[in-house]
Design a protein around this motif. Structure first.
Motif, PDB file in Angstrom:
ATOM      1  N   HIS A  58       0.820  -1.207   0.000  1.00  0.00           N
ATOM      2  CA  HIS A  58       0.000   0.000   0.000  1.00  0.00           C
ATOM      3  C   HIS A  58       0.856   1.260   0.000  1.00  0.00           C
ATOM      4  O   HIS A  58       0.537   2.240  -0.671  1.00  0.00           O
ATOM      5  N   THR A  59       1.940   1.239   0.759  1.00  0.00           N
ATOM      6  CA  THR A  59       2.799   2.419   0.851  1.00  0.00           C
ATOM      7  C   THR A  59       3.877   2.453  -0.229  1.00  0.00           C
ATOM      8  O   THR A  59       4.565   3.465  -0.366  1.00  0.00           O
ATOM      9  N   ALA A  60       4.024   1.374  -0.995  1.00  0.00           N
ATOM     10  CA  ALA A  60       5.109   1.281  -1.970  1.00  0.00           C
ATOM     11  C   ALA A  60       5.158   2.445  -2.959  1.00  0.00           C
ATOM     12  O   ALA A  60       6.250   2.994  -3.215  1.00  0.00           O
ATOM     13  N   PRO A  61       4.029   2.862  -3.552  1.00  0.00           N
ATOM     14  CA  PRO A  61       4.119   3.985  -4.515  1.00  0.00           C
ATOM     15  C   PRO A  61       4.700   5.246  -3.892  1.00  0.00           C
ATOM     16  O   PRO A  61       5.528   5.927  -4.504  1.00  0.00           O
ATOM     17  N   TYR A  62       4.288   5.575  -2.680  1.00  0.00           N
ATOM     18  CA  TYR A  62       4.785   6.781  -2.017  1.00  0.00           C
ATOM     19  C   TYR A  62       6.248   6.609  -1.600  1.00  0.00           C
ATOM     20  O   TYR A  62       7.046   7.543  -1.690  1.00  0.00           O
ATOM     21  N   LEU A  63       6.589   5.410  -1.155  1.00  0.00           N
ATOM     22  CA  LEU A  63       7.972   5.154  -0.761  1.00  0.00           C
ATOM     23  C   LEU A  63       8.909   5.242  -1.963  1.00  0.00           C
ATOM     24  O   LEU A  63       9.975   5.848  -1.892  1.00  0.00           O
ATOM     25  N   LEU A  65       8.442   6.883  -4.715  1.00  0.00           N
ATOM     26  CA  LEU A  65       8.546   8.277  -5.144  1.00  0.00           C
ATOM     27  C   LEU A  65       9.497   9.050  -4.237  1.00  0.00           C
ATOM     28  O   LEU A  65      10.352   9.807  -4.713  1.00  0.00           O
ATOM     29  N   SER A  66       9.377   8.863  -2.938  1.00  0.00           N
ATOM     30  CA  SER A  66      10.233   9.571  -1.997  1.00  0.00           C
ATOM     31  C   SER A  66      11.688   9.148  -2.134  1.00  0.00           C
ATOM     32  O   SER A  66      12.599   9.974  -2.113  1.00  0.00           O
ATOM     33  N   ILE A  67      11.917   7.846  -2.261  1.00  0.00           N
ATOM     34  CA  ILE A  67      13.282   7.333  -2.432  1.00  0.00           C
ATOM     35  C   ILE A  67      13.880   7.881  -3.722  1.00  0.00           C
ATOM     36  O   ILE A  67      15.049   8.287  -3.769  1.00  0.00           O
ATOM     37  N   GLY A  68      13.075   7.883  -4.787  1.00  0.00           N
ATOM     38  CA  GLY A  68      13.563   8.404  -6.059  1.00  0.00           C
ATOM     39  C   GLY A  68      13.939   9.870  -5.981  1.00  0.00           C
ATOM     40  O   GLY A  68      14.957  10.296  -6.528  1.00  0.00           O
ATOM     41  N   ILE A  69      13.118  10.661  -5.277  1.00  0.00           N
ATOM     42  CA  ILE A  69      13.417  12.084  -5.135  1.00  0.00           C
ATOM     43  C   ILE A  69      14.713  12.288  -4.367  1.00  0.00           C
ATOM     44  O   ILE A  69      15.569  13.095  -4.752  1.00  0.00           O
ATOM     45  N   ALA A  70      14.875  11.552  -3.263  1.00  0.00           N
ATOM     46  CA  ALA A  70      16.081  11.695  -2.451  1.00  0.00           C
ATOM     47  C   ALA A  70      17.333  11.295  -3.232  1.00  0.00           C
ATOM     48  O   ALA A  70      18.358  11.974  -3.189  1.00  0.00           O
ATOM     49  N   SER A 104      -0.545  17.213   0.421  1.00  0.00           N
ATOM     50  CA  SER A 104       0.351  16.311  -0.300  1.00  0.00           C
ATOM     51  C   SER A 104      -0.141  14.878  -0.195  1.00  0.00           C
ATOM     52  O   SER A 104      -0.818  14.511   0.763  1.00  0.00           O
ATOM     53  N   PRO A 105       0.195  14.026  -1.174  1.00  0.00           N
ATOM     54  CA  PRO A 105      -0.225  12.627  -1.131  1.00  0.00           C
ATOM     55  C   PRO A 105       0.713  11.728  -0.336  1.00  0.00           C
ATOM     56  O   PRO A 105       0.536  10.523  -0.316  1.00  0.00           O
ATOM     57  N   CYS A 109       5.305   7.883   6.574  1.00  0.00           N
ATOM     58  CA  CYS A 109       6.524   7.093   6.361  1.00  0.00           C
ATOM     59  C   CYS A 109       7.145   7.382   4.996  1.00  0.00           C
ATOM     60  O   CYS A 109       8.366   7.433   4.861  1.00  0.00           O
ATOM     61  N   GLY A 110       6.312   7.552   3.984  1.00  0.00           N
ATOM     62  CA  GLY A 110       6.842   7.776   2.639  1.00  0.00           C
ATOM     63  C   GLY A 110       7.592   9.078   2.493  1.00  0.00           C
ATOM     64  O   GLY A 110       8.429   9.224   1.600  1.00  0.00           O
ATOM     65  N   VAL A 111       7.314  10.049   3.368  1.00  0.00           N
ATOM     66  CA  VAL A 111       7.957  11.347   3.261  1.00  0.00           C
ATOM     67  C   VAL A 111       9.291  11.387   4.006  1.00  0.00           C
ATOM     68  O   VAL A 111      10.032  12.362   3.896  1.00  0.00           O
ATOM     69  N   ILE A 112       9.616  10.316   4.735  1.00  0.00           N
ATOM     70  CA  ILE A 112      10.828  10.303   5.560  1.00  0.00           C
ATOM     71  C   ILE A 112      12.102  10.588   4.761  1.00  0.00           C
ATOM     72  O   ILE A 112      12.934  11.396   5.192  1.00  0.00           O
ATOM     73  N   PRO A 113      12.325   9.955   3.596  1.00  0.00           N
ATOM     74  CA  PRO A 113      13.563  10.261   2.870  1.00  0.00           C
ATOM     75  C   PRO A 113      13.664  11.726   2.471  1.00  0.00           C
ATOM     76  O   PRO A 113      14.742  12.317   2.527  1.00  0.00           O
TER      77      PRO A 113
END
Length: 351
Positions: A58-63, A65-70, A104-105, A109-113
């Motif tokens: 469920h959290t994979a898309p947000y994770l 995206l966040s990992i990719g941005i970082a 924000s979407p 946890c997804g915003v942590i990175p």
């Protein structure tokens, strides 16, 4: 005269088990818990494994995206550009952080990175905290789901509470920014500190970083490091959450949150910390409690406090920042959630 050999004596080796626990204690904790479940309660072990897997999906898309941005920010030297987007007067930065977090979407946890990168780049903690506190309370999909379950009025109130909590937290941190406790909020080894120098430097941004082998390698290294960091903490968090759902009776929550007045709002604020399920599962619970006579203000306080301090969010924050900053994060979350509940209750009574 005999010379001492102390300086030449090699340092004693750290025992293997101590090193293993120090470097991999989070993974080991998850393994120990799951092993005990397999031994004593195989049905719960299977249910917990399913819960962890579904939650990660469920959290994979947000994770991702966040990992990719970082990783992209580090590989392209765009981290300085991102940091400069958070420049300006404190009032403007806090306002933008709270509004961006409220709409924000990203989940908590997804915003942590992204938060780690911003803090490493010396973005003011006040603006980051405003974004951080508002982000897990509301997002576009949550708004529509809340409208369907609890009504449009409640969804608007929850959105205002999210932005208000961000503003409250941002300004509180800004007023405390001169204290030593808020300097260098990241734990040692988190963020690496490289972003700070990048933010202060004048390196040009290389948007097409994939054309350079060194930058591709940097992107891959940062992505793997961030993924492993998130995975170990989220797996433990979702595993513990599954046990909380299984072993804390729903009737206990109902009894604690029933009634009207300021008292239930205070109780709901603190009960929301251990009893919160997740943003989506909590809505039907609150809907049922409100139908049984629970005050709307208590329901809002429960959702706001639980959303910000839920087990996955709290563990992720603990892994990232120093204990004093974590304590401030919890204190702002609870006090802000309580105030939101009181104000919504007053508005419902006189509106």
């Amino acid at each position: 005269m005999e010379m001492s050999n102390t300086c030449c004596t090699p340092a004693p080796k750290t025992p293997f088990l101590v090193t293993l626990w120090r470097d991999h204690r989070v993974w080991l904790a998850s393994l120990v818990i799951f092993t005990l479940l397999v031994i004593f309660d195989r049905a719960q072990a299977s249910a917990s494994l399913d819960k962890v897997w579904v939650s990660l999906l469920h959290t994979a898309p947000y994770l991702l995206l966040s990992i990719g941005i970082a990783a992209w920010a580090g590989a392209s030297d765009a981290d300085g550009l991102i940091a400069r987007a958070f420049t300006g007067t404190p009032a403007l930065m806090i306002f933008l952080g709270a509004v961006a977090g409220g709409f924000s979407p990203f989940c908590s946890c997804g915003v942590i990175p992204l938060i780690a990168a911003l803090l490493a780049m010396r973005v003011p903690l006040s603006a980051v905290m405003a974004f951080w506190l508002a982000s897990p309370v509301m997002d576009p999909s949550m708004f529509f789901l809340t409208s369907g379950v609890l009504g449009f009025e409640f969804a608007i109130a929850k959105t205002i509470a999210a932005v208000g909590l961000g503003l409250f937290g941002g300004w509180s941190v800004h007023l405390l920014s001169g204290t030593s406790a808020l300097r260098d909020p990241l734990k040692e080894g988190v963020g690496g500190g490289c972003g700070a120098s990048a933010a202060q430097g004048t390196k040009p941004v290389v948007w097409a970083f994939w054309k350079d082998a060194d930058r591709r390698g940097k992107f891959t290294k940062e992505a793997i490091k961030t993924t492993l960091f998130l995975a170990k903490w989220l797996i433990l968090a979702f595993l513990l959450e599954s046990l909380m759902l299984a072993w804390i009776p729903a009737e206990m929550v109902t009894q604690a949150l029933g009634g009207t007045g300021v008292g239930p709002i205070a109780v709901a604020t603190f009960v929301g910390v251990p009893a919160y399920l997740n943003g989506y599962a909590a809505l039907p619970l609150i809907g049922g409690l409100i139908e049984q006579g629970m005050a709307p203000g208590a329901g809002l306080a429960f959702l706001v406090a639980g959303g910000v301090t839920s087990l996955p969010a709290a563990i992720a924050v603990w892994a990232l920042v120093k204990p004093k900053v974590f304590g401030l994060y919890i204190a702002l979350s609870l006090s802000g959630a309580f105030m939101a509940g009181v104000l919504f209750q007053a508005w419902s009574a006189f509106g």
